[in-house]
Design a protein around this motif. Structure first.
Motif, PDB file in Angstrom:
ATOM      1  N   VAL A   1     -20.119  -1.077 -36.723  1.00 18.52           N
ATOM      2  CA  VAL A   1     -19.498  -2.704 -36.150  1.00 18.52           C
ATOM      3  C   VAL A   1     -20.286  -3.624 -36.086  1.00 18.52           C
ATOM      4  O   VAL A   1     -20.531  -4.551 -37.083  1.00 18.52           O
ATOM      5  N   ILE A   2     -20.807  -3.829 -35.265  1.00 18.32           N
ATOM      6  CA  ILE A   2     -21.905  -5.016 -35.104  1.00 18.32           C
ATOM      7  C   ILE A   2     -23.236  -5.515 -36.561  1.00 18.32           C
ATOM      8  O   ILE A   2     -22.769  -6.531 -36.756  1.00 18.32           O
ATOM      9  N   ILE A   3     -23.471  -4.846 -37.344  1.00 18.04           N
ATOM     10  CA  ILE A   3     -24.475  -4.808 -38.411  1.00 18.04           C
ATOM     11  C   ILE A   3     -23.063  -5.779 -39.824  1.00 18.04           C
ATOM     12  O   ILE A   3     -23.655  -6.487 -39.920  1.00 18.04           O
ATOM     13  N   PRO A   4     -22.187  -5.033 -39.703  1.00 18.38           N
ATOM     14  CA  PRO A   4     -21.671  -5.565 -40.591  1.00 18.38           C
ATOM     15  C   PRO A   4     -20.811  -6.717 -40.562  1.00 18.38           C
ATOM     16  O   PRO A   4     -21.408  -7.752 -41.034  1.00 18.38           O
ATOM     17  N   GLU A   5     -20.449  -7.467 -39.038  1.00 24.38           N
ATOM     18  CA  GLU A   5     -20.131  -8.609 -38.633  1.00 24.38           C
ATOM     19  C   GLU A   5     -21.000  -9.408 -38.564  1.00 24.38           C
ATOM     20  O   GLU A   5     -21.291 -10.414 -39.215  1.00 24.38           O
ATOM     21  N   ALA A   6     -22.259  -8.614 -37.744  1.00 23.30           N
ATOM     22  CA  ALA A   6     -23.622 -10.056 -38.192  1.00 23.30           C
ATOM     23  C   ALA A   6     -24.166 -10.355 -39.406  1.00 23.30           C
ATOM     24  O   ALA A   6     -24.935 -11.580 -39.531  1.00 23.30           O
ATOM     25  N   ARG A   7     -23.995  -9.470 -40.143  1.00 20.69           N
ATOM     26  CA  ARG A   7     -24.582  -9.837 -41.732  1.00 20.69           C
ATOM     27  C   ARG A   7     -23.451 -10.935 -42.451  1.00 20.69           C
ATOM     28  O   ARG A   7     -23.994 -12.506 -42.888  1.00 20.69           O
ATOM     29  N   LYS A   8     -22.212 -11.370 -41.630  1.00 23.55           N
ATOM     30  CA  LYS A   8     -20.711 -12.457 -41.930  1.00 23.55           C
ATOM     31  C   LYS A   8     -21.869 -13.534 -42.029  1.00 23.55           C
ATOM     32  O   LYS A   8     -21.455 -14.078 -42.165  1.00 23.55           O
ATOM     33  N   VAL A   9     -22.253 -13.587 -40.697  1.00 26.13           N
ATOM     34  CA  VAL A   9     -22.476 -14.211 -40.026  1.00 26.13           C
ATOM     35  C   VAL A   9     -24.332 -15.475 -40.254  1.00 26.13           C
ATOM     36  O   VAL A   9     -24.907 -15.891 -39.401  1.00 26.13           O
ATOM     37  N   GLY A  10     -25.031 -14.250 -41.191  1.00 23.59           N
ATOM     38  CA  GLY A  10     -26.107 -14.770 -41.628  1.00 23.59           C
ATOM     39  C   GLY A  10     -27.105 -14.098 -40.539  1.00 23.59           C
ATOM     40  O   GLY A  10     -28.256 -14.426 -41.046  1.00 23.59           O
ATOM     41  N   LEU A  11     -26.886 -13.191 -40.000  1.00 24.36           N
ATOM     42  CA  LEU A  11     -28.225 -12.516 -39.335  1.00 24.36           C
ATOM     43  C   LEU A  11     -28.090 -11.419 -39.894  1.00 24.36           C
ATOM     44  O   LEU A  11     -27.333 -10.176 -41.010  1.00 24.36           O
ATOM     45  N   THR A  12     -29.729 -11.215 -39.554  1.00 24.98           N
ATOM     46  CA  THR A  12     -30.903  -9.823 -40.972  1.00 24.98           C
ATOM     47  C   THR A  12     -31.451  -9.270 -39.865  1.00 24.98           C
ATOM     48  O   THR A  12     -32.248  -8.088 -40.146  1.00 24.98           O
ATOM     49  N   TRP A  13     -31.160 -10.081 -38.563  1.00 28.98           N
ATOM     50  CA  TRP A  13     -32.611  -9.166 -37.552  1.00 28.98           C
ATOM     51  C   TRP A  13     -31.525  -8.816 -36.747  1.00 28.98           C
ATOM     52  O   TRP A  13     -30.534  -9.327 -35.985  1.00 28.98           O
ATOM     53  N   PHE A  14     -31.334  -8.152 -35.059  1.00 33.41           N
ATOM     54  CA  PHE A  14     -30.645  -7.024 -33.894  1.00 33.41           C
ATOM     55  C   PHE A  14     -31.341  -8.068 -32.963  1.00 33.41           C
ATOM     56  O   PHE A  14     -33.023  -7.430 -33.008  1.00 33.41           O
ATOM     57  N   GLU A  15     -31.586  -8.839 -32.153  1.00 28.64           N
ATOM     58  CA  GLU A  15     -32.820  -9.193 -30.934  1.00 28.64           C
ATOM     59  C   GLU A  15     -31.609  -8.636 -29.467  1.00 28.64           C
ATOM     60  O   GLU A  15     -30.404  -8.816 -29.492  1.00 28.64           O
ATOM     61  N   GLY A  16     -32.494  -7.271 -28.832  1.00 32.14           N
ATOM     62  CA  GLY A  16     -31.877  -6.806 -27.669  1.00 32.14           C
ATOM     63  C   GLY A  16     -32.416  -7.225 -26.238  1.00 32.14           C
ATOM     64  O   GLY A  16     -34.186  -7.299 -26.921  1.00 32.14           O
ATOM     65  N   ILE A  17     -31.679  -7.442 -25.858  1.00 30.38           N
ATOM     66  CA  ILE A  17     -32.651  -7.719 -24.097  1.00 30.38           C
ATOM     67  C   ILE A  17     -32.267  -7.118 -23.057  1.00 30.38           C
ATOM     68  O   ILE A  17     -30.655  -7.120 -23.196  1.00 30.38           O
ATOM     69  N   GLY A  18     -32.690  -6.888 -22.282  1.00 28.31           N
ATOM     70  CA  GLY A  18     -31.806  -6.622 -20.742  1.00 28.31           C
ATOM     71  C   GLY A  18     -31.549  -7.508 -19.660  1.00 28.31           C
ATOM     72  O   GLY A  18     -32.735  -8.197 -19.130  1.00 28.31           O
TER      73      GLY A  18
END
Length: 276
Positions: free
Chosen positions: A80-97
């Motif tokens: 779900v997330i990666i396909p949508e993130a690619r559409k807006v030009g994101l190439t990295w996942f940045e996760g924070i608690g």
């Protein structure tokens, strides 16, 4: 099963937020700034993550020991997330608690992802700590202006690169009107171009998270410091609390904050992995 909340349902996450956590999370949950929220249970969420509207990270909230949620994360991100993130030009996942108990969970859940990390520092400024009496004069040819509706609309076409200002504001705000109702901002103009901006990126109550950027070709002239001081003085005059969140490795940004009188409120760790 991980599901996305409607904006009208964001309030259900209010009890999941850590009081001493990041301002951006509260701003999204309270509906001030745009973002998306994904949770384990729509009716009664125990864990979830927030995708900031400016695409500046995914922040985990709630119970970090929720195994049902945690075991679904990788599949959900991949499908779900990666396909949508690619559409807006994101190439990295940045996760924070939202609190540091998430750190071990993030490392465990994403242990097969070639996970990297970095350190962030959060500062706030109270009126009594402000180191005033700064010389606000800047290099000839540069002028500090308020980010007003007139400047933003640019009806007289006096600003040649108005899209820089538009993109910065709309990264963080759902509309210019929302920003002008809730936020504060200043820019530096040189030869009919906006070359530096400092404005409220996220807002919760009277706390304003600073978003600041200077175009590369104009860096090294202390423009960021000058425009930040102007922003800060406006905040303090109006009983607003400036909030500064920056990477620990960004020494110039930290120097600007500490020179003005900001105090380190808390620190946290960010984690990232590249989309395969």
């Amino acid at each position: 099963m991980i599901s996305e909340l409607k904006k009208s349902e964001f309030y259900r996450c209010s009890d999941l937020l850590y009081e001493q956590g990041q301002l951006e999370i509260k701003a999204v949950v309270e509906g001030v700034n745009p973002g998306r929220i994904f949770v384990d249970d729509i009716e009664s969420p125990a864990s979830g993550f927030i995708w900031l509207g400016n695409n500046d990270g995914f922040l985990f909230i709630g119970d970090e020991r929720n195994e049902v949620f945690n075991t679904e994360l990788n599949h959900f991100i991949d499908t779900v997330i990666i396909p949508e993130a690619r559409k807006v030009g994101l190439t990295w996942f940045e996760g924070i608690g939202n609190h540091n108990k998430w750190d071990e969970t993030i490392k465990k859940v994403f242990e097969n992802r070639n996970l990297g990390s970095w350190n962030q520092r959060v500062y706030t400024l109270q009126k009594n700590d402000y180191k005033g009496n700064f010389e606000l004069a800047i290099e000839e040819g540069y002028n500090i202006v308020e980010i007003s509706e007139i400047l933003f609309k640019n009806s007289d076409k006096s600003i040649e690169n108005i899209e820089f200002l538009h993109s910065k504001i709309l990264e963080c705000w759902s509309s210019p009107e929302r920003f002008f109702n809730e936020g504060v901002g200043y820019g530096v103009v040189c030869k009919n171009k906006i070359v530096s901006v400092c404005f409220s990126g996220f807002v919760v109550d009277n706390v304003h998270c600073i978003d600041i950027e200077t175009l590369e070709e104009h860096q090294g002239k202390k423009l960021a410091q000058k425009v930040a001081i102007t922003f800060v003085e406006n905040c303090l005059e109006n009983n607003l609390v400036p909030y500064w969140d920056c990477m620990e490795s960004n020494k110039p940004s930290i120097a600007v904050a500490e020179n003005i009188g900001f105090r380190n409120l808390f620190n946290y760790i960010g984690y990232d992995f590249k989309f395969e």
